[in-house]
Design a protein around this motif. Structure first.
Motif, PDB file in Angstrom:
ATOM      1  N   HIS A  15       0.886  -1.164   0.000  1.00 58.86           N
ATOM      2  CA  HIS A  15       0.000   0.000   0.000  1.00 58.86           C
ATOM      3  C   HIS A  15       0.923   1.212   0.000  1.00 58.86           C
ATOM      4  CE1 HIS A  15      -3.425   2.405   2.117  1.00 58.86           C
ATOM      5  NE2 HIS A  15      -3.151   2.854   0.911  1.00 58.86           N
ATOM      6  N   LEU A  58       1.595   5.350  -0.656  1.00 62.88           N
ATOM      7  CA  LEU A  58       1.057   6.709  -0.720  1.00 62.88           C
ATOM      8  C   LEU A  58       2.014   7.539  -1.559  1.00 62.88           C
ATOM      9  CD1 LEU A  58      -0.986   8.885   0.150  1.00 62.88           C
ATOM     10  CD2 LEU A  58       0.408   9.228   2.205  1.00 62.88           C
ATOM     11  N   ASP A  90      -2.587   5.245  -3.040  1.00 68.19           N
ATOM     12  CA  ASP A  90      -3.341   6.439  -2.665  1.00 68.19           C
ATOM     13  C   ASP A  90      -2.473   7.637  -3.009  1.00 68.19           C
ATOM     14  OD1 ASP A  90      -5.717   5.346  -1.627  1.00 68.19           O
ATOM     15  OD2 ASP A  90      -4.729   4.883   0.264  1.00 68.19           O
ATOM     16  N   ARG A 127      -3.616  11.520   5.661  1.00 61.87           N
ATOM     17  CA  ARG A 127      -3.661  10.129   5.203  1.00 61.87           C
ATOM     18  C   ARG A 127      -2.671   9.245   5.959  1.00 61.87           C
ATOM     19  NH1 ARG A 127      -6.552   9.460   0.451  1.00 61.87           N
ATOM     20  NH2 ARG A 127      -7.056  11.404  -0.595  1.00 61.87           N
ATOM     21  N   ARG A 136      -3.759   8.644   9.669  1.00 61.20           N
ATOM     22  CA  ARG A 136      -5.033   7.951   9.882  1.00 61.20           C
ATOM     23  C   ARG A 136      -5.062   6.548   9.305  1.00 61.20           C
ATOM     24  NH1 ARG A 136      -9.504  12.643   8.814  1.00 61.20           N
ATOM     25  NH2 ARG A 136      -8.930  13.890  10.620  1.00 61.20           N
ATOM     26  N   ASP A 137      -4.149   6.234   8.434  1.00 58.33           N
ATOM     27  CA  ASP A 137      -4.192   4.935   7.761  1.00 58.33           C
ATOM     28  C   ASP A 137      -2.964   4.121   8.147  1.00 58.33           C
ATOM     29  OD1 ASP A 137      -4.369   2.761   6.091  1.00 58.33           O
ATOM     30  OD2 ASP A 137      -4.899   3.926   4.314  1.00 58.33           O
ATOM     31  N   ASP A 138      -3.170   3.131   8.988  1.00 61.70           N
ATOM     32  CA  ASP A 138      -2.034   2.341   9.449  1.00 61.70           C
ATOM     33  C   ASP A 138      -1.680   1.197   8.499  1.00 61.70           C
ATOM     34  OD1 ASP A 138      -4.150   0.657   9.939  1.00 61.70           O
ATOM     35  OD2 ASP A 138      -3.631   0.272  12.033  1.00 61.70           O
ATOM     36  N   THR A 139      -2.279   1.187   7.304  1.00 63.55           N
ATOM     37  CA  THR A 139      -1.936   0.142   6.334  1.00 63.55           C
ATOM     38  C   THR A 139      -0.917   0.615   5.297  1.00 63.55           C
ATOM     39  OG1 THR A 139      -3.708   0.667   4.772  1.00 63.55           O
ATOM     40  CG2 THR A 139      -4.241  -0.869   6.577  1.00 63.55           C
ATOM     41  N   ILE A 140      -0.513   1.877   5.345  1.00 62.04           N
ATOM     42  CA  ILE A 140       0.453   2.387   4.367  1.00 62.04           C
ATOM     43  C   ILE A 140       1.819   1.780   4.647  1.00 62.04           C
ATOM     44  CG2 ILE A 140       1.637   4.439   3.493  1.00 62.04           C
ATOM     45  CD1 ILE A 140      -0.995   5.968   4.057  1.00 62.04           C
ATOM     46  N   ARG A 184       3.487  -2.305  10.633  1.00 57.96           N
ATOM     47  CA  ARG A 184       2.134  -1.775  10.867  1.00 57.96           C
ATOM     48  C   ARG A 184       1.793  -1.740  12.346  1.00 57.96           C
ATOM     49  NH1 ARG A 184      -0.017  -5.205   5.909  1.00 57.96           N
ATOM     50  NH2 ARG A 184       0.390  -3.700   4.273  1.00 57.96           N
ATOM     51  N   GLN A 233       0.793   1.662  14.985  1.00 63.02           N
ATOM     52  CA  GLN A 233      -0.480   1.837  15.677  1.00 63.02           C
ATOM     53  C   GLN A 233      -0.259   2.464  17.043  1.00 63.02           C
ATOM     54  OE1 GLN A 233      -2.139  -2.080  15.746  1.00 63.02           O
ATOM     55  NE2 GLN A 233      -2.603  -2.063  13.568  1.00 63.02           N
TER      56      GLN A 233
END
Length: 139
Positions: free
Chosen positions: A6, A8, A32, A43, A46-50, A132, A136
């Motif tokens: 993933h 960014l 993204d 982004r 807030r998005d811990d999958t990047i 990941r 968090q």
């Protein structure tokens, strides 16, 4: 089969963002995009999958040094590939968790793909899961 990433992509130029998005999606990655510093920070926090950030630090509404400091202080685990015209960053890769520097140009997409492919080969799914978890809150 290697896991997809993933990614960014943060760049002020919509043509560059869309080109990288298209090329990296063709490689099997989830992409993204962020067009300015505010979007980038929103982004990424807030998005811990990047898994990886492709960054041109010359973003609208962001002072480069402040942006890099925020990234380093809050998210030191996300690997960053600098993709920029500014060769100043080539010697400052210790600012963040930098995988490399790619100067924008006619063949830069091949270099980006090579860096990301090498990262993907050397980073298994368990390593990405560990990264990941560290991102968090409270971990």
């Amino acid at each position: 089969m290697k896991s997809s990433l993933h990614i960014l992509v943060a760049d002020r130029n919509p043509h560059v963002r869309e080109f990288i998005k298209r090329e990296m999606a063709a490689e099997g990655h989830r992409i993204d995009i962020a067009e300015n510093g505010r979007e980038l920070l929103k982004r990424i926090f807030r998005d811990d999958t990047i898994d990886l950030l492709i960054l041109d630090p010359d973003l609208p509404d962001a002072q480069e040094s402040a942006l890099l400091t925020k990234l380093q202080d809050r998210l030191p685990y996300i690997p960053v590939v600098f993709h920029t015209f500014l060769s100043d960053y080539q010697n400052r890769l210790d600012i963040v968790n930098a995988l490399g520097y790619v100067e924008k140009g006619a063949r830069s997409i091949e270099h980006l793909k090579r860096i990301i492919s090498d990262f993907r080969k050397n980073t298994g799914p368990s390593t990405l899961d560990a990264v990941r978890k560290r991102k968090q809150p409270g971990k």
